[in-house]
Design a protein around this motif. Structure first.
Motif, PDB file in Angstrom:
ATOM      1  N   GLN A  18       0.834  -1.354  -0.072  1.00  0.00           N
ATOM      2  CA  GLN A  18       0.081   0.026  -0.051  1.00  0.00           C
ATOM      3  C   GLN A  18       0.880   1.147  -0.017  1.00  0.00           C
ATOM      4  OE1 GLN A  18      -2.460  -0.267   3.490  1.00  0.00           O
ATOM      5  NE2 GLN A  18      -4.035  -1.354   2.308  1.00  0.00           N
ATOM      6  N   SER A  19       1.900   1.325   0.744  1.00  0.00           N
ATOM      7  CA  SER A  19       3.024   2.474   0.990  1.00  0.00           C
ATOM      8  C   SER A  19       3.567   2.617  -0.581  1.00  0.00           C
ATOM      9  CB  SER A  19       3.808   2.342   1.930  1.00  0.00           C
ATOM     10  OG  SER A  19       2.994   2.273   3.364  1.00  0.00           O
ATOM     11  N   VAL A  20       3.855   1.717  -0.998  1.00  0.00           N
ATOM     12  CA  VAL A  20       4.690   1.792  -2.216  1.00  0.00           C
ATOM     13  C   VAL A  20       3.722   2.383  -3.477  1.00  0.00           C
ATOM     14  CG1 VAL A  20       5.544   0.527  -4.323  1.00  0.00           C
ATOM     15  CG2 VAL A  20       6.526   0.112  -2.185  1.00  0.00           C
ATOM     16  N   GLN A 111      -2.953  32.566   5.829  1.00  0.00           N
ATOM     17  CA  GLN A 111      -3.295  33.125   4.672  1.00  0.00           C
ATOM     18  C   GLN A 111      -1.866  33.062   3.785  1.00  0.00           C
ATOM     19  OE1 GLN A 111      -6.091  34.017   3.451  1.00  0.00           O
ATOM     20  NE2 GLN A 111      -6.706  32.747   4.924  1.00  0.00           N
ATOM     21  N   GLN A 112      -0.801  33.266   4.225  1.00  0.00           N
ATOM     22  CA  GLN A 112       0.501  33.083   3.396  1.00  0.00           C
ATOM     23  C   GLN A 112       0.863  31.861   3.214  1.00  0.00           C
ATOM     24  OE1 GLN A 112       1.316  35.860   1.837  1.00  0.00           O
ATOM     25  NE2 GLN A 112      -0.252  37.031   2.902  1.00  0.00           N
ATOM     26  N   HIS A 113       0.180  30.630   3.510  1.00  0.00           N
ATOM     27  CA  HIS A 113       0.935  29.300   3.463  1.00  0.00           C
ATOM     28  C   HIS A 113      -0.325  28.620   2.598  1.00  0.00           C
ATOM     29  CE1 HIS A 113       3.546  26.257   4.827  1.00  0.00           C
ATOM     30  NE2 HIS A 113       2.401  25.390   4.908  1.00  0.00           N
ATOM     31  N   TYR A 114       0.113  28.348   1.291  1.00  0.00           N
ATOM     32  CA  TYR A 114      -0.827  27.772   0.490  1.00  0.00           C
ATOM     33  C   TYR A 114      -0.372  26.344   0.189  1.00  0.00           C
ATOM     34  CZ  TYR A 114      -4.225  27.709  -3.635  1.00  0.00           C
ATOM     35  OH  TYR A 114      -5.155  27.291  -4.496  1.00  0.00           O
ATOM     36  N   ALA A 115      -1.332  25.312   0.700  1.00  0.00           N
ATOM     37  CA  ALA A 115      -0.850  24.025   0.841  1.00  0.00           C
ATOM     38  C   ALA A 115      -1.928  23.047   0.738  1.00  0.00           C
ATOM     39  CB  ALA A 115       0.093  23.631   1.980  1.00  0.00           C
ATOM     40  N   VAL A 116      -1.570  21.876   0.523  1.00  0.00           N
ATOM     41  CA  VAL A 116      -2.764  20.704   0.704  1.00  0.00           C
ATOM     42  C   VAL A 116      -1.888  19.834   1.806  1.00  0.00           C
ATOM     43  CG1 VAL A 116      -1.575  19.440  -1.307  1.00  0.00           C
ATOM     44  CG2 VAL A 116      -3.866  18.917  -0.333  1.00  0.00           C
ATOM     45  N   TYR A 117      -2.783  19.412   2.787  1.00  0.00           N
ATOM     46  CA  TYR A 117      -2.085  18.289   3.709  1.00  0.00           C
ATOM     47  C   TYR A 117      -3.334  17.295   3.593  1.00  0.00           C
ATOM     48  CZ  TYR A 117      -0.899  22.670   6.272  1.00  0.00           C
ATOM     49  OH  TYR A 117      -0.147  23.707   6.560  1.00  0.00           O
ATOM     50  N   PHE A 118      -2.497  16.021   3.483  1.00  0.00           N
ATOM     51  CA  PHE A 118      -3.136  14.685   3.439  1.00  0.00           C
ATOM     52  C   PHE A 118      -2.587  13.707   3.883  1.00  0.00           C
ATOM     53  CE2 PHE A 118      -0.344  15.803   0.086  1.00  0.00           C
ATOM     54  CZ  PHE A 118       0.433  14.603  -0.321  1.00  0.00           C
ATOM     55  N   GLU A 119      -3.163  12.401   4.145  1.00  0.00           N
ATOM     56  CA  GLU A 119      -2.637  11.280   4.952  1.00  0.00           C
ATOM     57  C   GLU A 119      -2.085  10.038   4.037  1.00  0.00           C
ATOM     58  OE1 GLU A 119      -4.932  11.425   9.128  1.00  0.00           O
ATOM     59  OE2 GLU A 119      -5.823  10.026   7.511  1.00  0.00           O
ATOM     60  N   ASP A 120      -1.105   9.532   4.492  1.00  0.00           N
ATOM     61  CA  ASP A 120      -0.607   8.349   3.731  1.00  0.00           C
ATOM     62  C   ASP A 120      -1.356   7.111   4.335  1.00  0.00           C
ATOM     63  OD1 ASP A 120       0.873   7.329   5.975  1.00  0.00           O
ATOM     64  OD2 ASP A 120       2.585   7.166   5.246  1.00  0.00           O
ATOM     65  N   PRO A 121      -1.169   5.875   3.880  1.00  0.00           N
ATOM     66  CA  PRO A 121      -1.875   4.690   4.261  1.00  0.00           C
ATOM     67  C   PRO A 121      -1.793   4.520   5.863  1.00  0.00           C
ATOM     68  CG  PRO A 121      -0.807   4.219   2.192  1.00  0.00           C
ATOM     69  CD  PRO A 121      -0.222   5.598   2.482  1.00  0.00           C
ATOM     70  N   ASP A 122      -0.612   5.012   6.289  1.00  0.00           N
ATOM     71  CA  ASP A 122      -0.530   4.789   7.886  1.00  0.00           C
ATOM     72  C   ASP A 122      -1.032   6.031   8.542  1.00  0.00           C
ATOM     73  OD1 ASP A 122       0.431   2.011   8.193  1.00  0.00           O
ATOM     74  OD2 ASP A 122       2.371   2.831   7.152  1.00  0.00           O
ATOM     75  N   ARG A 123      -1.790   6.933   7.953  1.00  0.00           N
ATOM     76  CA  ARG A 123      -2.305   8.251   8.666  1.00  0.00           C
ATOM     77  C   ARG A 123      -1.187   9.077   8.791  1.00  0.00           C
ATOM     78  NH1 ARG A 123      -6.403   7.983  12.658  1.00  0.00           N
ATOM     79  NH2 ARG A 123      -6.944  10.104  11.593  1.00  0.00           N
TER      80      ARG A 123
END
Length: 143
Positions: A18-20, A111-123
């Motif tokens: 899953q991680s690969v 407001q000055q930090h444009y980013a996407v945050y997300f999780e990998d399979p182990d959270r």
């Protein structure tokens, strides 16, 4: 000169396959190339830095990872632009990846930090950050 730069990061994962799948796609989207592969592990490399994923031993799988415990909280990667963050967010969503802080997205870091945050399979939390805009408040205060 490479003094002080990260050489590599090694992450033990609960399910290598899953991680690969997750990390391989993401890292290759960011310009990494497959580097090493062996029974129980795989790595990707970008310039002088590589990231390694190793299957955790069965006896250690009873304690799940949590980013708020002592240890690694998250990995943050540079994006090329805000559009890159937006495009990657769409691709992540299409892949069924959990996007964090959706109500504040893409300014969950301010407001000055444009980013996407997300999780990998182990959270584990992962972040993709756009460069700051020319003339931003942060840039003006640093001059």
């Amino acid at each position: 000169m490479t003094k002080g730069l990260l050489h590599h990061i090694e992450l033990y994962v609960s399910n290598l396959e899953q991680s690969v799948t997750f990390w391989g796609w993401l890292l290759e989207e960011l310009g990494y190339e497959p580097f090493q592969k062996w029974d129980g592990g795989q790595s990707w490399k970008l310039e002088n830095t590589y990231i390694v994923f190793v299957q955790a031993e069965e006896r250690f799988l009873d304690i799940a990872y949590h980013r708020c415990r002592v240890g690694l909280n998250h990995l943050a990667f540079h994006a090329t632009s805000r559009e890159h963050v937006d495009n990657m967010t769409k691709k992540l969503e299409e892949r069924g990846v959990k996007i964090l802080y959706k109500k504040q997205h893409p300014f969950a870091g301010g407001q000055q930090h444009y980013a996407v945050y997300f999780e990998d399979p182990d959270r584990m939390k992962v972040e993709l950050v756009a460069p700051e805009l020319q003339g931003s408040v942060v840039e003006k205060t640093q001059k």
